[in-house]
Scaffold this motif. Sequence first.
Motif, mmCIF file in Angstrom:
data_model
loop_
_atom_site.group_PDB
_atom_site.id
_atom_site.type_symbol
_atom_site.label_atom_id
_atom_site.label_comp_id
_atom_site.label_asym_id
_atom_site.label_seq_id
_atom_site.Cartn_x
_atom_site.Cartn_y
_atom_site.Cartn_z
ATOM 1 N N VAL A 3 0.845 -1.187 0.000
ATOM 2 C CA VAL A 3 0.000 0.000 0.000
ATOM 3 C C VAL A 3 0.884 1.241 0.000
ATOM 4 O O VAL A 3 1.872 1.307 0.720
ATOM 5 C CB VAL A 3 -0.901 0.009 1.252
ATOM 6 C CG1 VAL A 3 -1.702 1.282 1.339
ATOM 7 C CG2 VAL A 3 -1.808 -1.191 1.260
ATOM 8 N N SER A 4 0.514 2.208 -0.806
ATOM 9 C CA SER A 4 1.213 3.492 -0.785
ATOM 10 C C SER A 4 0.192 4.594 -1.026
ATOM 11 O O SER A 4 -0.945 4.333 -1.421
ATOM 12 C CB SER A 4 2.320 3.534 -1.844
ATOM 13 O OG SER A 4 1.779 3.389 -3.134
ATOM 14 N N ALA A 5 0.605 5.805 -0.789
ATOM 15 C CA ALA A 5 -0.294 6.943 -0.989
ATOM 16 C C ALA A 5 0.516 8.151 -1.420
ATOM 17 O O ALA A 5 1.623 8.374 -0.942
ATOM 18 C CB ALA A 5 -1.059 7.248 0.287
ATOM 19 N N ASP A 6 -0.063 8.904 -2.325
ATOM 20 C CA ASP A 6 0.560 10.133 -2.808
ATOM 21 C C ASP A 6 -0.071 11.308 -2.062
ATOM 22 O O ASP A 6 -1.193 11.709 -2.345
ATOM 23 C CB ASP A 6 0.337 10.262 -4.317
ATOM 24 C CG ASP A 6 1.062 11.452 -4.909
ATOM 25 O OD1 ASP A 6 1.454 12.365 -4.154
ATOM 26 O OD2 ASP A 6 1.230 11.472 -6.139
ATOM 27 N N ARG A 7 0.658 11.834 -1.108
ATOM 28 C CA ARG A 7 0.138 12.923 -0.282
ATOM 29 C C ARG A 7 -0.056 14.214 -1.083
ATOM 30 O O ARG A 7 -0.809 15.083 -0.677
ATOM 31 C CB ARG A 7 1.058 13.152 0.909
ATOM 32 C CG ARG A 7 1.037 11.966 1.876
ATOM 33 C CD ARG A 7 2.109 12.108 2.951
ATOM 34 N NE ARG A 7 2.135 13.391 3.605
ATOM 35 C CZ ARG A 7 1.407 13.722 4.666
ATOM 36 N NH1 ARG A 7 0.594 12.842 5.201
ATOM 37 N NH2 ARG A 7 1.512 14.923 5.210
ATOM 38 N N ASP A 8 0.611 14.345 -2.209
ATOM 39 C CA ASP A 8 0.427 15.526 -3.055
ATOM 40 C C ASP A 8 -0.920 15.493 -3.775
ATOM 41 O O ASP A 8 -1.422 16.530 -4.208
ATOM 42 C CB ASP A 8 1.547 15.635 -4.088
ATOM 43 C CG ASP A 8 2.880 15.965 -3.450
ATOM 44 O OD1 ASP A 8 2.887 16.629 -2.383
ATOM 45 O OD2 ASP A 8 3.917 15.568 -4.001
ATOM 46 N N CYS A 10 -3.651 13.648 -2.370
ATOM 47 C CA CYS A 10 -4.688 13.465 -1.346
ATOM 48 C C CYS A 10 -5.478 14.751 -1.142
ATOM 49 O O CYS A 10 -4.912 15.849 -1.081
ATOM 50 C CB CYS A 10 -4.021 13.043 -0.025
ATOM 51 S SG CYS A 10 -5.174 12.800 1.338
ATOM 52 N N VAL A 11 -6.823 14.596 -1.026
ATOM 53 C CA VAL A 11 -7.691 15.741 -0.769
ATOM 54 C C VAL A 11 -8.221 15.734 0.665
ATOM 55 O O VAL A 11 -9.021 16.590 1.033
ATOM 56 C CB VAL A 11 -8.864 15.792 -1.778
ATOM 57 C CG1 VAL A 11 -8.348 16.024 -3.180
ATOM 58 C CG2 VAL A 11 -9.732 14.548 -1.693
ATOM 59 N N GLY A 12 -7.797 14.750 1.457
ATOM 60 C CA GLY A 12 -8.178 14.712 2.867
ATOM 61 C C GLY A 12 -9.600 14.278 3.130
ATOM 62 O O GLY A 12 -10.172 14.630 4.158
ATOM 63 N N PRO A 55 -11.351 9.265 -3.340
ATOM 64 C CA PRO A 55 -11.887 10.099 -4.421
ATOM 65 C C PRO A 55 -10.821 10.754 -5.296
ATOM 66 O O PRO A 55 -11.110 11.135 -6.432
ATOM 67 C CB PRO A 55 -12.708 11.159 -3.670
ATOM 68 C CG PRO A 55 -12.083 11.242 -2.324
ATOM 69 C CD PRO A 55 -11.589 9.844 -2.020
ATOM 70 N N SER A 56 -9.603 10.872 -4.801
ATOM 71 C CA SER A 56 -8.560 11.546 -5.588
ATOM 72 C C SER A 56 -7.589 10.576 -6.249
ATOM 73 O O SER A 56 -6.744 11.005 -7.031
ATOM 74 C CB SER A 56 -7.773 12.502 -4.683
ATOM 75 O OG SER A 56 -7.058 11.772 -3.714
#
Length: 63
Positions: A3-8, A10-12, A55-56
């Motif tokens: 699992v990874s996530a792109d914080r740039d 992400c819309v929170g 959603p993002s």
Amino acid sequence: MRVSADRDVCVGAGSCALTAPGVFDQDDDGLVDVLTPEPEPSQRPAGRQAGGLCPSGAVRIED
């Protein structure tokens, strides 16, 4: 599963942290934090669901 996530990106929205709280959290700004980049088998269904709900498209799931 990884699992990874792109914080740039992400819309929170927080759907990841609500759906898979053992895998994701949100920082003080509401952005995604990956708590468990390699979830246990019992966490994987929720992790996958969280990836589908983002959603993002910030959350990525790799097998």
